[in-house]
Design an enzyme around this catalytic site. Structure first.
Site, mmCIF file in Angstrom:
data_model
loop_
_atom_site.group_PDB
_atom_site.id
_atom_site.type_symbol
_atom_site.label_atom_id
_atom_site.label_comp_id
_atom_site.label_asym_id
_atom_site.label_seq_id
_atom_site.Cartn_x
_atom_site.Cartn_y
_atom_site.Cartn_z
ATOM 1 N N GLU A 144 -68.475 -39.337 -56.545
ATOM 2 C CA GLU A 144 -68.550 -38.906 -57.961
ATOM 3 C C GLU A 144 -68.583 -37.385 -58.081
ATOM 4 O O GLU A 144 -69.392 -36.813 -58.813
ATOM 5 C CB GLU A 144 -69.754 -39.546 -58.656
ATOM 6 C CG GLU A 144 -69.564 -41.036 -58.848
ATOM 7 C CD GLU A 144 -70.580 -41.668 -59.794
ATOM 8 O OE1 GLU A 144 -71.272 -40.946 -60.511
ATOM 9 O OE2 GLU A 144 -70.652 -42.901 -59.802
HETATM 10 C C1 LIG Z 1 -68.477 -44.496 -49.759
HETATM 11 C C2 LIG Z 1 -67.533 -43.988 -50.770
HETATM 12 C C3 LIG Z 1 -67.311 -44.691 -51.943
HETATM 13 C C4 LIG Z 1 -66.354 -44.259 -52.866
HETATM 14 N N1 LIG Z 1 -66.042 -45.035 -53.955
HETATM 15 C C5 LIG Z 1 -64.961 -44.701 -54.708
HETATM 16 C C6 LIG Z 1 -64.465 -45.602 -55.717
HETATM 17 O O1 LIG Z 1 -65.012 -46.673 -55.940
HETATM 18 N N2 LIG Z 1 -63.359 -45.230 -56.402
HETATM 19 C C7 LIG Z 1 -62.719 -44.054 -56.174
HETATM 20 O O2 LIG Z 1 -61.719 -43.796 -56.819
HETATM 21 N N3 LIG Z 1 -63.166 -43.180 -55.251
HETATM 22 C C8 LIG Z 1 -64.265 -43.472 -54.508
HETATM 23 N N4 LIG Z 1 -64.711 -42.608 -53.542
HETATM 24 C C9 LIG Z 1 -64.038 -41.334 -53.368
HETATM 25 C C10 LIG Z 1 -64.899 -40.111 -53.666
HETATM 26 O O3 LIG Z 1 -65.012 -39.903 -55.038
HETATM 27 C C11 LIG Z 1 -64.245 -38.949 -52.910
HETATM 28 O O4 LIG Z 1 -64.613 -39.107 -51.565
HETATM 29 C C12 LIG Z 1 -64.620 -37.616 -53.412
HETATM 30 O O5 LIG Z 1 -64.003 -37.401 -54.648
HETATM 31 C C13 LIG Z 1 -64.240 -36.485 -52.460
HETATM 32 O O6 LIG Z 1 -62.923 -36.586 -52.014
HETATM 33 P P1 LIG Z 1 -62.593 -36.475 -50.451
HETATM 34 O O7 LIG Z 1 -63.535 -37.361 -49.730
HETATM 35 O O8 LIG Z 1 -61.163 -36.703 -50.265
HETATM 36 O O9 LIG Z 1 -62.984 -34.987 -50.069
HETATM 37 P P2 LIG Z 1 -62.077 -33.652 -50.227
HETATM 38 O O10 LIG Z 1 -61.515 -33.604 -51.609
HETATM 39 O O11 LIG Z 1 -61.147 -33.624 -49.088
HETATM 40 O O12 LIG Z 1 -63.161 -32.539 -50.095
HETATM 41 C C14 LIG Z 1 -63.631 -32.019 -48.850
HETATM 42 C C15 LIG Z 1 -64.678 -30.960 -49.138
HETATM 43 O O13 LIG Z 1 -64.086 -29.899 -49.883
HETATM 44 C C16 LIG Z 1 -64.858 -29.610 -51.024
HETATM 45 N N5 LIG Z 1 -63.965 -29.144 -52.098
HETATM 46 C C17 LIG Z 1 -62.796 -29.679 -52.516
HETATM 47 N N6 LIG Z 1 -62.294 -28.954 -53.513
HETATM 48 C C18 LIG Z 1 -63.142 -27.928 -53.730
HETATM 49 C C19 LIG Z 1 -63.201 -26.818 -54.617
HETATM 50 N N7 LIG Z 1 -62.257 -26.595 -55.514
HETATM 51 N N8 LIG Z 1 -64.252 -25.983 -54.542
HETATM 52 C C20 LIG Z 1 -65.232 -26.180 -53.645
HETATM 53 N N9 LIG Z 1 -65.246 -27.210 -52.786
HETATM 54 C C21 LIG Z 1 -64.213 -28.064 -52.828
HETATM 55 C C22 LIG Z 1 -65.550 -30.901 -51.365
HETATM 56 O O14 LIG Z 1 -66.741 -30.649 -52.078
HETATM 57 C C23 LIG Z 1 -65.830 -31.467 -49.978
HETATM 58 O O15 LIG Z 1 -67.030 -30.897 -49.510
HETATM 59 C C24 LIG Z 1 -65.675 -43.045 -52.630
HETATM 60 C C25 LIG Z 1 -65.949 -42.292 -51.490
HETATM 61 C C26 LIG Z 1 -66.842 -42.761 -50.557
HETATM 62 C C27 LIG Z 1 -67.051 -41.966 -49.313
#
Ligand SMILES: Cc1cc2nc3c(=O)[nH]c(=O)nc-3n(C[C@H](O)[C@H](O)[C@H](O)COP(=O)(O)OP(=O)(O)OC[C@H]3O[C@@H](n4cnc5c(N)ncnc54)[C@H](O)[C@@H]3O)c2cc1C
Length: 807
Positions: free
Chosen positions: A502
């Site tokens: 989230e």
């Molecule tokens: C257990 C679990 C359940 C989930 N459930 C759902 C679900 O039901 N439905 C759904 O759609 N999604 C779901 N998600 C997805 C979740 O919302 C994403 O994991 C989250 O949005 C982060 O995306 P990412 O993991 O690809 O990280 P990335 O986007 O690759 O980010 C990597 C790091 O970079 C940082 N970052 C990225 N952009 C910026 C910026 N502009 N400035 C500063 N920092 C930045 C992030 O904070 C993070 O620390 C789930 C994820 C998990 C792990």
């Protein structure tokens, strides 16, 4: 001009600024003061004449709106348009989605505390409380989290059925559709309680009640869609999930590559059905492996112009039964030893009819707006509640364990080093619970608190991370060794999940809290942006002129107030309390004023580049966040009836927040790119230096003791968590052992004296009890009590061992 005259003039201007005088009042002051100062300075008549002419022009231009707009505001508006940060459509929709509540007061630089205190006390309805005391209690009792997370890697079929049968999936669904129609406060309380028993159960229940099919249908679904699905969702006949994230679009969710192409196809035996052929690859989707109803976000294209001339129609949301041919679900991810269902979903060229689109054809392209509008509610509830529930368990058990467990003949909780950790756990929990409750109530008032939801999500999960680390340390090896008796390890392992989902926390802190707050909650910036974006030039200029000069007055006033409040320790601020909280309301007013001022200066100096200066933006967000958390803590203390016994928690929460606020200010000032402005800001904000300290050792000692002293404060800290009464269970045994420890210690001291004097000779504790009874030091009931105490302590101290590890 005499010093006295200069000081008088400065005092008049300071008073005008302090009281936020109107532009008209300022002009009158200039009209009087400038001639007076000029005459008093005994300058030549010639110069005097020039000054009068200049003053006349100045007063005419600024006093007559038409002239002011033409000669002044027009140029500022053009400059403003140039430096205005470029907002993408997704950012714009995110900004437009939320509402402003208490954070608006904090941004105003002079929060009206009465408004906060006038909010009703949190109160569950009788029906909601009954559900917590019965259905939720029963579900918690049914769950063996070790069995779930180590053996089955799933909730038991009985728990699944219980969840579905008892409406856990329909907490936000109205009664007319068979749902429970609970308040956000109740929803939060349910998740909190479940999380204190099982993270898996909490996530399983919270996801369908958060941002997902039910929420989206309620707000945007067509009546047919609502009739088709809401009752089935409420009754657990459908298991929903919502898929936004994919391998190539995580935080930047607006960049999803998943597509849907509008076309006609045969569907379910019908010829030439208008629909969309969708291809997607999603991952991390909670409940996807067992879902029967897939909420899907994709970008819709109409290359054959079947719907309109526009080809790229934007993000669109659909609800797709997972038995639709081509939908792939079932695979699972394994998120940090948690056993909730989570996995990928894919589909290639899956044809769905138009009526699968949430809201029907009219809602095509509105997906991002829909998601943003609904995000705040879920983000305000799920993760703050689950983090708080886990820390309630951590606090209650750490306190008890640290009192029962002795080393060097002393309860470990009485060692100063352990006290520090216990105080942090309890202090953080007190604040987290306060913020969780205040925010859920905002949702119940119909707010969509986009900024506050980000604050509370970030800070509850981060404080949760800190508190669970402390709890692990307090427990020593007991926290490390896994097994059915380890009630902490799964929370410890699963903590990063809440941090990531989230809106991952780094992004939330660096980009969202201040980034959105500065525009959304600021009293003038959004109005200025709207005025600047207005294509009707006259109207834009009129509105901009109006707002801009109010903004200038606001900033000047905040500058003066910042200095005066800093010099007086804000003692002159009128606040609604004369008791122990008074100094905190005053201090928070001081920092809210300084925050409003530094926020304006940052936007003025850095303009659009502030968005890229994430470290500065994060620290500004920290100030806003701590102001909010401190407000929530004060409100909680008032709502609880200002209990004297809870004062150490109040002091800890507020002193910690004030210290963090000063640290964040200091960080902004140290790193502010324009050094002269930074020096000026420091002179106004900290004219006599920093004055806040972290909570003292003495206070930590008092707070730590509250975690193990049996009584109302300890109960209030952990109120709403699941507390098993069965002594065979680890947590039940610990509670019983704590009570027993207090009851048995006087007798144990008697026996210890007898051992020391040589009257009792045995080394074994159980034999010593028998000898003590034989000597008449204790009676037989007391001997039984001491033996039970020994068994309870043993149960609490022991960790699980296994004949064989692994499969
Ligand atoms: C257990 C679990 C359940 C989930 N459930 C759902 C679900 O039901 N439905 C759904 O759609 N999604 C779901 N998600 C997805 C979740 O919302 C994403 O994991 C989250 O949005 C982060 O995306 P990412 O993991 O690809 O990280 P990335 O986007 O690759 O980010 C990597 C790091 O970079 C940082 N970052 C990225 N952009 C910026 C910026 N502009 N400035 C500063 N920092 C930045 C992030 O904070 C993070 O620390 C789930 C994820 C998990 C792990």
């Amino acid at each position: 001009m005499s010093i006295f005259t200069i000081l008088t003039i400065l005092a008049i201007f300071a008073a005008l600024a302090f009281f936020r005088a109107s532009l008209f009042s300022w002009l009158i002051a200039f009209a009087v003061i400038v001639p007076f100062a000029a005459i008093d300075s005994r300058i030549s008549d010639n110069t005097l004449q020039y000054i009068y002419v200049a003053l006349g022009i100045f007063l005419t231009v600024f006093g007559l709106p038409h002239l002011r707009r033409y000669f002044v505001s027009r140029f500022i508006l053009n400059f403003f348009r140039k430096v205005l940060p470029q907002l993408s459509q997704t950012e714009q929709e995110a900004l437009d989605a939320g509402t402003v509540g208490w954070e608006g007061e904090l941004f105003s630089g002079y929060p009206h505390w009465q408004q906060l205190l006038a909010l009703p006390k949190p109160q569950l309805s009788r029906e909601e409380q009954h559900f917590l005391d019965n259905e939720v209690e029963q579900l918690c009792a049914m769950i063996d989290d070790w069995q779930v997370t180590h053996h089955d890697l799933d909730l038991s079929p009985a728990s699944w059925q219980f969840i579905k049968d008892n409406g856990f999936f329909g907490m936000i669904i109205p009664k007319e559709y068979g749902g429970l129609q609970f308040s956000a406060l109740a929803h939060s309380a349910v998740v909190t309680k479940l999380a204190s028993r099982s993270g898996t159960a909490a996530v399983t229940v919270m996801v369908p009640n958060s941002l997902g099919p039910a929420e989206l249908l309620l707000h945007y679904g067509t009546q047919t869609q609502k009739d088709q699905y809401l009752r089935r969702l409420a009754e657990g006949k459908e298991v929903p999930c919502f898929a936004l994230t994919g391998p190539f679009a995580g935080s930047d969710a607006g960049a999803i590559p998943d597509v849907g192409i509008v076309e006609y196809a045969d569907f379910n035996g019908e010829k030439n059905v208008l629909g969309v052929r969708v291809t997607w690859e999603k991952r991390y989707i909670t409940l996807a492996p067992v879902a029967t109803l897939l909420g899907l976000a994709f970008k819709l294209y109409d290359p054959k112009h079947i719907l309109s001339d526009v080809e790229a129609r934007g993000i669109t949301l659909a609800l797709i039964p997972t038995n639709t041919p081509g939908v792939e679900v079932g695979h699972r991810h394994f998120p940090l030893n948690s056993a909730f269902q989570n996995g990928p979903t894919t589909g290639k060229d899956v044809f769905i009819p138009m009526d699968y689109i949430i809201g029907g054809q009219d809602s095509i392209g509105h997906g991002w707006k829909m998601l943003m509008e609904c995000l705040a509610a879920g983000r305000s509830i799920s993760l703050p509640a689950s983090a708080t529930g886990a820390i309630k368990l951590a606090c209650r058990t750490s306190g008890a364990y640290s009192r029962v467990r002795k080393q060097f003949h002393v309860p470990v909780g009485k060692f100063e080093g352990v006290e520090e950790a216990l105080a942090r756990i309890a202090g953080n929990l007190y604040v987290m619970d306060a913020a969780r409750t205040l925010t859920a109530q905002a949702v119940d008032r119909g707010e969509k608190p986009s900024v506050i939801s980000a604050i509370v999500k970030y800070h509850c999960t981060e404080r949760g991370r800190s508190a669970i680390n402390d709890a692990m340390d307090v427990h020593g090896g007991k926290g490390i060794c896994m097994g059915p008796d380890n009630y902490l390890a799964r929370s410890y392992q699963q903590t990063p999940i809440g941090i990531t989902v989230e809106g991952a926390n780094i992004l939330t802190r660096s980009l969202i809290i201040f980034g959105q707050g500065a525009i959304r909650a600021h009293p003038f910036v959004l109005k200025e942006i709207h005025a600047a974006a207005d294509t009707n030039h006259d109207r834009a200029l009129r509105e901009f002129d109006d707002v801009f000069f109010s903004h200038v007055g606001f900033s000047v006033s905040n500058a003066v107030r910042t200095l005066i409040f800093a010099l007086t320790g804000a003692r002159i601020v009128n606040v609604p309390s004369n008791g122990v909280t008074r100094i905190y309301y005053q201090a928070l007013t001081r920092y809210a004023t300084a925050f409003a001022f530094i926020a304006d200066m940052s936007m003025l100096v850095l303009g659009g580049s502030l968005k890229r200066r994430e470290k500065l933006s994060a620290r500004l967000g920290d100030i806003l966040s701590q102001l909010y958390l401190a407000s929530a803590t004060l409100k909680r203390f008032e709502d609880d009836g200002r209990p004297i016994e809870d004062e150490p928690l109040l002091h800890w929460g507020l002193q910690d927040a004030l210290n963090r606020i000063e640290t964040a200010f200091d960080g902004v000032l140290q790193n502010f790119p324009n050094r002269p402005i930074a020096w000026l800001l420091r002179a106004l904000i900290f004219p006599v230096g920093r004055c806040r300290q972290p909570p003292s050792d003495k206070l930590s000692h008092q707070v730590a003791a509250l975690t193990y002293q049996i009584g109302a404060t300890r109960d209030r800290l952990s109120a709403g968590m699941y507390l098993p009464s069965d002594e065979q269970e680890a947590v039940g045994a610990l509670e019983a052992a704590l009570i027993s420890t207090y009851a048995c210690e006087p007798m144990q001291m008697e026996l210890a004296k007898a051992v020391k004097s040589g009257r009792i000779l045995a080394r074994d504790e159980l034999v010593q009890i028998d000898e003590g009874r034989a000597l008449g030091l204790i009676n037989s009931d007391e001997a039984l009590q001491l033996k039970r105490d020994y068994q309870l302590r043993r149960k609490v101290i022991m960790v699980d061992d296994f004949v064989k590890l692994g499969p």
